[in-house]
Design a protein around this motif. Structure first.
Motif, short mmCIF file in Angstrom:
data_model
loop_
_atom_site.label_atom_id
_atom_site.label_comp_id
_atom_site.label_asym_id
_atom_site.label_seq_id
_atom_site.Cartn_x
_atom_site.Cartn_y
_atom_site.Cartn_z
N LEU A 17 0.84 -1.19 0.00
CA LEU A 17 0.00 0.00 0.00
C LEU A 17 0.88 1.24 0.00
CD1 LEU A 17 -2.90 -0.59 2.56
CD2 LEU A 17 -3.04 -0.44 0.06
N GLN A 21 -2.29 8.17 0.46
CA GLN A 21 -3.55 7.62 -0.04
C GLN A 21 -4.53 8.74 -0.37
OE1 GLN A 21 -4.60 4.45 -0.64
NE2 GLN A 21 -2.62 3.58 -0.11
N GLU A 26 -8.18 2.78 -2.76
CA GLU A 26 -7.00 2.26 -2.07
C GLU A 26 -5.92 2.10 -3.15
OE1 GLU A 26 -7.72 -1.12 0.80
OE2 GLU A 26 -6.36 -2.05 -0.63
N SER A 28 -2.12 1.03 -4.34
CA SER A 28 -0.93 0.26 -3.97
C SER A 28 0.05 0.20 -5.13
CB SER A 28 -1.32 -1.14 -3.50
OG SER A 28 -2.17 -1.75 -4.42
N LYS A 40 -5.20 0.76 -8.39
CA LYS A 40 -6.21 1.53 -7.65
C LYS A 40 -7.43 0.67 -7.50
CE LYS A 40 -7.42 6.10 -8.03
NZ LYS A 40 -7.61 7.43 -8.67
#
Ligand SMILES: Nc1ncnc2c1ncn2[C@@H]1O[C@H](COP(=O)(O)OP(=O)(O)OP(=O)(O)O)[C@@H](O)[C@H]1O
Ligand SMILES: [Mg+2]
Length: 247
Positions: A17, A21, A26, A28, A40
């Motif tokens: 991750l 953010q 989310e 990564s 994403k």
């Protein structure tokens, strides 16, 4: 998910991750035998919709606008995923936090103005953003406004419709052009990210979001690079304190 990534980008070595953010997905970083990529993932319906739009926009502007390369988009029952090229850079917001108030800071902001200038002056792509952009945004936002899922309420929406500023020539726009959504590489703004709103629309929206948090001196630096137009106080209010509340 893993099979899908590996089919598109090769065997995975590491998946972590990101520290930085966003709010709607989310994010990564995926390292494979072929390179480094960004994944994403969005789960809420509205944000899944945005991610699908981001994937479409990324594909459409590849080769014309500075955006990460597109690898793939897919959906499961619960989530949507977008896989793209990793750009070795940091958001302008982070870059600005790392420098002090001197010339380096103003140079970064100037490069943002210059980057946006070149984007807005580019030829609008054909076949995207049919019709009137403001009307489209109002129409798309209305159900979310009514459901209380946006900062702005229905009175604001009605007011924005009634107080629409005189039109300007539509250009390519990013559609959420704040300093979180551009990446700095080698001391210059070089790439757009988070492009779900990229279309043909009103450039004053991008401009207002770009300068929204800048001080007077920083705005002057921005306009050293962005020479094509300068929003009036009224236009700024309309877009930054008005339209932005619909998202
Ligand atoms: N292609 C990329 N290359 C490098 N870093 C990236 C890339 N895409 C995203 N990032 C990093 O991930 C962060 C969040 O990305 P992004 O803005 O696309 O997510 P988001 O969830 O849509 O954000 P928000 O909802 O806050 O607008 C960025 O600030 C950036 O640091
Ligand atoms: Mg973002």
């Amino acid at each position: 998910m893993i099979e899908k990534i590996e089919r598109l980008a090769g065997p995975i070595r590491q998946h972590k991750l990101l520290e930085e953010q966003g709010c709607t997905s989310e994010v990564s970083q995926v390292e494979t035998e072929e390179g480094t990529f960004i994944l994403k993932k969005a789960s809420q319906p509205r944000y899944r919709d945005w991610l699908r739009k981001e994937a479409q926009a990324l594909q459409r502007v590849q080769g014309t606008v500075a955006v990460p390369g597109f690898l793939g988009f897919w959906e499961s029952d619960r989530d949507s995923y977008l896989l793209m090229e990793y750009i070795e850079g940091v958001s302008l917001t982070s870059a600005l936090k790392r420098v002090d108030d001197g010339e380096e800071r103003l140079a970064l902001i100037r490069s943002f103005g210059d980057f946006l200038q070149r984007f807005h002056e580019g030829e609008p792509l054909e076949g995207i953003g049919e019709g009137d952009w403001l009307e489209r945004v109002w129409e798309e936002a209305e159900p979310y406004v009514r459901a209380g899922e946006t900062d702005g309420d229905i009175e604001l929406l009605e007011q924005l419709k009634a107080e629409r500023p005189a039109s300007v020539k539509p250009t390519m726009i990013h559609g959420d052009c704040n300093p979180d959504n551009v990446l700095v590489v080698d001391g210059e703004v070089r790439c757009f990210i988070d492009v779900s709103g990229m279309t043909v629309g009103d450039p004053r929206y991008d401009e207002s979001l770009a300068i929204g948090k800048f001080t007077g001196k920083e705005k002057d630096a921005f306009y050293d690079g962005y020479k094509r137009y300068r929003v009036s106080d009224e236009e700024f209010k309309y877009f930054y304190h008005g339209m932005y509340e619909l998202f």
